[in-house]
Design a protein around this motif. Sequence first.
Motif, PDB file in Angstrom:
ATOM      1  N   UNK A  38       0.837  -1.199   0.000  1.00  0.00           N
ATOM      2  CA  UNK A  38       0.000   0.000   0.000  1.00  0.00           C
ATOM      3  C   UNK A  38       0.871   1.248   0.000  1.00  0.00           C
ATOM      4  N   UNK A  39       0.327   2.331  -0.575  1.00  0.00           N
ATOM      5  CA  UNK A  39       1.010   3.613  -0.486  1.00  0.00           C
ATOM      6  C   UNK A  39       0.921   4.083   0.955  1.00  0.00           C
ATOM      7  N   UNK A  40       1.996   4.658   1.448  1.00  0.00           N
ATOM      8  CA  UNK A  40       1.990   5.128   2.822  1.00  0.00           C
ATOM      9  C   UNK A  40       2.533   6.529   2.932  1.00  0.00           C
ATOM     10  N   UNK A  41       1.874   7.327   3.707  1.00  0.00           N
ATOM     11  CA  UNK A  41       2.315   8.701   3.918  1.00  0.00           C
ATOM     12  C   UNK A  41       2.128   9.107   5.375  1.00  0.00           C
ATOM     13  N   UNK A  42       2.261   8.131   6.299  1.00  0.00           N
ATOM     14  CA  UNK A  42       2.061   8.448   7.710  1.00  0.00           C
ATOM     15  C   UNK A  42       2.912   7.544   8.595  1.00  0.00           C
TER      16      UNK A  42
ATOM     17  N   UNK B 156       5.966   2.613  10.256  1.00  0.00           N
ATOM     18  CA  UNK B 156       5.488   3.292   9.059  1.00  0.00           C
ATOM     19  C   UNK B 156       6.368   4.435   8.613  1.00  0.00           C
ATOM     20  N   UNK B 157       7.504   4.624   9.297  1.00  0.00           N
ATOM     21  CA  UNK B 157       8.347   5.782   9.016  1.00  0.00           C
ATOM     22  C   UNK B 157       9.085   5.704   7.683  1.00  0.00           C
ATOM     23  N   UNK B 158       9.340   4.498   7.176  1.00  0.00           N
ATOM     24  CA  UNK B 158      10.106   4.375   5.934  1.00  0.00           C
ATOM     25  C   UNK B 158       9.395   5.030   4.758  1.00  0.00           C
ATOM     26  N   UNK B 159       8.113   4.799   4.628  1.00  0.00           N
ATOM     27  CA  UNK B 159       7.393   5.309   3.467  1.00  0.00           C
ATOM     28  C   UNK B 159       7.247   6.829   3.476  1.00  0.00           C
ATOM     29  N   UNK B 160       7.487   7.439   4.631  1.00  0.00           N
ATOM     30  CA  UNK B 160       7.442   8.899   4.692  1.00  0.00           C
ATOM     31  C   UNK B 160       8.543   9.527   3.859  1.00  0.00           C
ATOM     32  N   UNK B 161       9.660   8.809   3.726  1.00  0.00           N
ATOM     33  CA  UNK B 161      10.824   9.397   3.072  1.00  0.00           C
ATOM     34  C   UNK B 161      11.061   8.921   1.655  1.00  0.00           C
ATOM     35  N   UNK B 162      10.745   7.668   1.344  1.00  0.00           N
ATOM     36  CA  UNK B 162      11.124   7.172   0.022  1.00  0.00           C
ATOM     37  C   UNK B 162       9.971   7.073  -0.968  1.00  0.00           C
ATOM     38  N   UNK B 163       8.772   7.392  -0.560  1.00  0.00           N
ATOM     39  CA  UNK B 163       7.594   7.359  -1.433  1.00  0.00           C
ATOM     40  C   UNK B 163       7.375   5.997  -2.085  1.00  0.00           C
ATOM     41  N   UNK B 164       7.942   4.972  -1.496  1.00  0.00           N
ATOM     42  CA  UNK B 164       7.745   3.602  -1.984  1.00  0.00           C
ATOM     43  C   UNK B 164       6.566   2.985  -1.238  1.00  0.00           C
ATOM     44  N   UNK B 165       5.984   1.935  -1.802  1.00  0.00           N
ATOM     45  CA  UNK B 165       4.892   1.246  -1.091  1.00  0.00           C
ATOM     46  C   UNK B 165       5.385   0.656   0.238  1.00  0.00           C
ATOM     47  N   UNK B 166       4.451   0.398   1.127  1.00  0.00           N
ATOM     48  CA  UNK B 166       4.784  -0.183   2.436  1.00  0.00           C
ATOM     49  C   UNK B 166       5.567  -1.473   2.237  1.00  0.00           C
ATOM     50  N   UNK B 167       6.637  -1.648   3.017  1.00  0.00           N
ATOM     51  CA  UNK B 167       7.510  -2.817   2.873  1.00  0.00           C
ATOM     52  C   UNK B 167       7.005  -4.021   3.652  1.00  0.00           C
TER      53      UNK B 167
END
Length: 152
Positions: A48-52, A80-91
């Motif tokens: 999923x896309x993540x921004x939080x 959830x902090x990774x997706x805040x920076x790399x704009x990649x889907x949730x790992x």
Amino acid sequence: MLTSVDRLLFVRGVPIFQELRDDFLVRLASVMEELSFPAKHTIFTQGQEGRALYIVVSGQVRVHIGDRDLAQLGSGTCFGEMSLFDAEPRSASVSTLAPCECLVLTQQQLYEAIEETPGIAVNIIRLLSRRIRELNQKLNAPAPAEEKKLVG
């Protein structure tokens, strides 16, 4: 629901925010949304896309890929902090093990906070580095069958 004072005290104890000034923490804590999740609820799924960024206030979550657990996190930890920076889907996926209360910080809120106080970025980098090291240790640990061969 946390009072504004309780929220400030709680956020102050979260490792990535510990070195920040109180005036900054007051502003940051005031913009976070508080969410409640029931037990066995999927907060987000891998891909999923993540921004939080989520901070566990109470309860416990499991971070997993499919059925394989990567970590269990409790009060005062974040995910959830990774997706805040790399704009990649949730790992990975994150699901609750028990009813959970979480504070949520969006990407936009975080970026504004980093512009104001760059030290928060350093704290998040430390957190990400520590998690990568822990995962590497797990991946490099001998499997239970291998451990028996070494002992026996």
